[in-house]
Design a protein around this motif. Structure first.
Motif, PDB file in Angstrom:
ATOM      1  N   ASP A  14       0.828  -1.208   0.000  1.00 43.40           N
ATOM      2  CA  ASP A  14       0.000   0.000   0.000  1.00 43.40           C
ATOM      3  C   ASP A  14       0.870   1.270   0.000  1.00 43.40           C
ATOM      4  O   ASP A  14       1.528   1.582   0.991  1.00 43.40           O
ATOM      5  CB  ASP A  14      -0.896  -0.063   1.255  1.00 43.40           C
ATOM      6  N   ASP A  15       0.846   1.987  -1.130  1.00 43.04           N
ATOM      7  CA  ASP A  15       1.671   3.194  -1.278  1.00 43.04           C
ATOM      8  C   ASP A  15       1.357   4.255  -0.232  1.00 43.04           C
ATOM      9  O   ASP A  15       2.243   4.999   0.180  1.00 43.04           O
ATOM     10  CB  ASP A  15       1.454   3.830  -2.661  1.00 43.04           C
ATOM     11  N   ASN A  16       0.095   4.336   0.166  1.00 43.46           N
ATOM     12  CA  ASN A  16      -0.271   5.366   1.149  1.00 43.46           C
ATOM     13  C   ASN A  16       0.447   5.139   2.470  1.00 43.46           C
ATOM     14  O   ASN A  16       0.933   6.082   3.094  1.00 43.46           O
ATOM     15  CB  ASN A  16      -1.785   5.367   1.407  1.00 43.46           C
ATOM     16  N   ILE A  17       0.509   3.855   2.880  1.00 43.54           N
ATOM     17  CA  ILE A  17       1.186   3.546   4.144  1.00 43.54           C
ATOM     18  C   ILE A  17       2.682   3.805   4.011  1.00 43.54           C
ATOM     19  O   ILE A  17       3.321   4.393   4.892  1.00 43.54           O
ATOM     20  CB  ILE A  17       0.909   2.077   4.562  1.00 43.54           C
ATOM     21  N   ILE A  18       3.255   3.386   2.872  1.00 41.74           N
ATOM     22  CA  ILE A  18       4.695   3.604   2.648  1.00 41.74           C
ATOM     23  C   ILE A  18       5.006   5.112   2.672  1.00 41.74           C
ATOM     24  O   ILE A  18       5.988   5.552   3.283  1.00 41.74           O
ATOM     25  CB  ILE A  18       5.136   2.983   1.291  1.00 41.74           C
ATOM     26  N   ASN A  19       4.161   5.900   2.028  1.00 43.94           N
ATOM     27  CA  ASN A  19       4.411   7.348   2.004  1.00 43.94           C
ATOM     28  C   ASN A  19       4.273   7.980   3.379  1.00 43.94           C
ATOM     29  O   ASN A  19       5.052   8.867   3.747  1.00 43.94           O
ATOM     30  CB  ASN A  19       3.469   8.042   1.010  1.00 43.94           C
ATOM     31  N   GLU A  20       3.305   7.495   4.138  1.00 40.41           N
ATOM     32  CA  GLU A  20       3.117   7.984   5.509  1.00 40.41           C
ATOM     33  C   GLU A  20       4.382   7.669   6.346  1.00 40.41           C
ATOM     34  O   GLU A  20       4.913   8.531   7.050  1.00 40.41           O
ATOM     35  CB  GLU A  20       1.891   7.273   6.108  1.00 40.41           C
ATOM     36  N   LEU A  25       9.994   9.430   8.537  1.00 44.19           N
ATOM     37  CA  LEU A  25      11.469   9.393   8.500  1.00 44.19           C
ATOM     38  C   LEU A  25      12.028  10.733   8.029  1.00 44.19           C
ATOM     39  O   LEU A  25      13.000  11.252   8.594  1.00 44.19           O
ATOM     40  CB  LEU A  25      11.949   8.249   7.596  1.00 44.19           C
ATOM     41  N   ARG A  26      11.415  11.324   6.997  1.00 46.22           N
ATOM     42  CA  ARG A  26      11.886  12.635   6.502  1.00 46.22           C
ATOM     43  C   ARG A  26      11.779  13.713   7.577  1.00 46.22           C
ATOM     44  O   ARG A  26      12.559  14.658   7.605  1.00 46.22           O
ATOM     45  CB  ARG A  26      11.053  13.085   5.295  1.00 46.22           C
ATOM     46  N   ASN A  27      10.794  13.560   8.468  1.00 43.03           N
ATOM     47  CA  ASN A  27      10.611  14.541   9.553  1.00 43.03           C
ATOM     48  C   ASN A  27      11.475  14.243  10.771  1.00 43.03           C
ATOM     49  O   ASN A  27      11.316  14.867  11.817  1.00 43.03           O
ATOM     50  CB  ASN A  27       9.142  14.579  10.001  1.00 43.03           C
ATOM     51  N   ILE A 129       9.279  -4.245   0.908  1.00 47.12           N
ATOM     52  CA  ILE A 129       8.746  -3.182   1.779  1.00 47.12           C
ATOM     53  C   ILE A 129       9.891  -2.268   2.203  1.00 47.12           C
ATOM     54  O   ILE A 129       9.785  -1.037   2.143  1.00 47.12           O
ATOM     55  CB  ILE A 129       8.040  -3.785   3.026  1.00 47.12           C
ATOM     56  N   ALA A 130      11.029  -2.878   2.580  1.00 43.25           N
ATOM     57  CA  ALA A 130      12.198  -2.083   2.981  1.00 43.25           C
ATOM     58  C   ALA A 130      12.607  -1.157   1.840  1.00 43.25           C
ATOM     59  O   ALA A 130      12.830   0.047   2.028  1.00 43.25           O
ATOM     60  CB  ALA A 130      13.351  -3.016   3.362  1.00 43.25           C
ATOM     61  N   SER A 131      12.674  -1.714   0.657  1.00 43.99           N
ATOM     62  CA  SER A 131      13.122  -0.946  -0.495  1.00 43.99           C
ATOM     63  C   SER A 131      12.182   0.232  -0.777  1.00 43.99           C
ATOM     64  O   SER A 131      12.627   1.375  -1.004  1.00 43.99           O
ATOM     65  CB  SER A 131      13.179  -1.912  -1.682  1.00 43.99           C
ATOM     66  N   ALA A 132      10.878  -0.027  -0.743  1.00 41.03           N
ATOM     67  CA  ALA A 132       9.898   1.044  -0.985  1.00 41.03           C
ATOM     68  C   ALA A 132      10.008   2.131   0.088  1.00 41.03           C
ATOM     69  O   ALA A 132       9.964   3.332  -0.210  1.00 41.03           O
ATOM     70  CB  ALA A 132       8.488   0.453  -0.994  1.00 41.03           C
ATOM     71  N   LEU A 133      10.198   1.714   1.341  1.00 41.95           N
ATOM     72  CA  LEU A 133      10.292   2.685   2.441  1.00 41.95           C
ATOM     73  C   LEU A 133      11.551   3.555   2.276  1.00 41.95           C
ATOM     74  O   LEU A 133      11.499   4.777   2.466  1.00 41.95           O
ATOM     75  CB  LEU A 133      10.328   1.959   3.788  1.00 41.95           C
ATOM     76  N   ILE A 134      12.676   2.931   1.942  1.00 42.18           N
ATOM     77  CA  ILE A 134      13.929   3.678   1.787  1.00 42.18           C
ATOM     78  C   ILE A 134      13.761   4.748   0.698  1.00 42.18           C
ATOM     79  O   ILE A 134      14.145   5.903   0.878  1.00 42.18           O
ATOM     80  CB  ILE A 134      15.097   2.722   1.445  1.00 42.18           C
ATOM     81  N   ALA A 136      10.936   6.118  -0.268  1.00 43.08           N
ATOM     82  CA  ALA A 136       9.995   7.138   0.210  1.00 43.08           C
ATOM     83  C   ALA A 136      10.641   8.069   1.229  1.00 43.08           C
ATOM     84  O   ALA A 136      10.201   9.196   1.426  1.00 43.08           O
ATOM     85  CB  ALA A 136       8.766   6.459   0.830  1.00 43.08           C
ATOM     86  N   ALA A 137      11.720   7.582   1.877  1.00 40.56           N
ATOM     87  CA  ALA A 137      12.368   8.379   2.925  1.00 40.56           C
ATOM     88  C   ALA A 137      13.479   9.269   2.363  1.00 40.56           C
ATOM     89  O   ALA A 137      14.092  10.020   3.119  1.00 40.56           O
ATOM     90  CB  ALA A 137      12.945   7.455   3.988  1.00 40.56           C
TER      91      ALA A 137
END
Ligand code: AMP
Ligand code: MG
Length: 349
Positions: A14-20, A25-27, A129-134, A136-137
């Protein structure tokens, strides 16, 4: 702080969760996430305050550097001074995957992330999931194992919750980590390169690609007083609350010795735990017996080791005896974690 837990499905991430999670992390916040090795406790690797929050959440000594996770091989060149040719060949063969390499860092990487060292450990995980999160961060996520310092690493989101609930913003739940042991670490800043921590990418696999490798003496002879080159390897780790001893010998001798010791301990009023395998579990006459899986499938043993160490913490056993494992393929990595958990207490039979 309230920790949000979000379940993700690999068939439809779910892209929405990954972006959230990426936004947290960006914050400068912290998000625990699955990788193929163990769960990681992520923060922005280029933000010194994030690294400090990671050390605080884990209760980790701040001289113990963090591994920087990337999602694109090209990003490596943005944070290191040079990439030796042998490292490029290892990247070709083992990235994305359970291999961490150490390089001289450049000024992009804050010293808090590297525990004051001028080198940085980098890994590109294969977990999607790790890759998508990295990504997005922003591309660089510092992530040690997502456990309270000293406890076994976490291989499920429930274990992460047990250790870090209330201390981090979010946990991404991707089910059970498939390898179950942390990455292999190899120092590429020296020649020949040196293995600092054994893992699923073995010495033999790497030697087939780049030739001779050394192994840090602190891994081979832990009692020699040699200071390990990976600062984290000097700390007591993975220890269950009960006293753990590893019993080494032929399978038959080990079973007989554990049965004998368990009987003696019980006569003295102690409660005994036994770490066994599917092939041997029924041969123990007493005690709380947990199996790591089928002995002939070392991958299965690796996957369940930390879980079983944690399971014993939910029992009232006073001492635990563990069988030992073959020194082949992922065997050295299993034995490295098991011996550390036992504080190197070994009974030879
Ligand atoms: P963990 O994140 O829990 O898997 O632990 C990371 C391991 O990598 C620790 O044992 C660290 O000491 C080691 N490590 C990280 N960065 C470096 C580095 N620059 N040089 C040597 N070891 C490192
Ligand atoms: Mg760790």
């Amino acid at each position: 702080m309230e920790t949000q837990i979000r379940r993700l499905d690999y068939d439809k991430i779910d892209d929405n969760i990954i972006n959230e999670a990426g936004q947290i992390l960006r914050n400068g916040g912290l998000v625990a996430f699955p990788t193929e090795t163990v769960y990681g406790l992520g923060g922005d690797a280029l933000n010194p305050e994030s690294s400090e929050k990671i050390y605080a959440a884990k209760g980790r000594p701040s001289d113990n550097p963090l591994i920087v996770h990337i999602a694109d091989k090209k990003d490596l060149y943005r944070i290191v001074r040079e990439v030796p040719e042998k490292a490029e060949r290892l990247m070709e063969s083992f990235w994305p995957g359970p291999l961490t390499m150490i390089f001289y860092k450049n000024e992009q990487v804050p010293e808090t992330t590297t525990g004051g060292l001028d080198t940085v450990a980098v890994r590109m995980p294969s977990d999607r999931i790790a890759s998508a999160l990295i990504k997005a961060a922003g591309g660089f996520v510092a992530a040690p194992s997502a456990n309270v310092s000293g406890r076994p690493s976490t291989t499920t989101a429930a274990h992460v919750e047990e250790d870090l609930n209330g201390r981090i913003e979010m946990i991404l739940d991707g089910g059970q980590a498939v390898i179950g042991l942390e990455s292999t670490i190899v120092d590429m800043s020296t020649e020949p390169p040196v293995i600092l921590r054994p893992g699923a990418v073995t010495k033999e696999m790497m030697e087939a690609v780049i030739g001779n490798l050394e192994v840090d003496k602190a891994i081979i002879a832990p009692d020699s007083g040699v200071k390990p080159k990976a600062p984290g390897m000097k700390y007591r780790h993975y220890a269950p609350r009960a006293d753990l001893a590893v019993v080494e010998g032929t399978t038959e001798a080990v079973i007989a010795a554990i049965n004998r010791m368990a009987e003696q301990d019980e006569e003295q009023g102690k409660k005994v735990g036994i770490i066994a395998t599917d092939e041997t579990a029924a041969r123990y006459a007493r005690g709380t017996v947990f199996s790591l899986g089928e002995r002939k499938h070392e991958e299965e043993i690796a996957m369940h080791l930390f879980e079983v160490l944690r399971d014993f913490d939910d029992t009232d056993v006073d001492c635990i005896y563990s069988e030992s494992f073959e020194e082949a393929s992922i065997g050295p990595a299993i034995m490295n974690r098991l011996l550390k958990a036992a504080g190197h207490k070994v009974i030879h039979v």
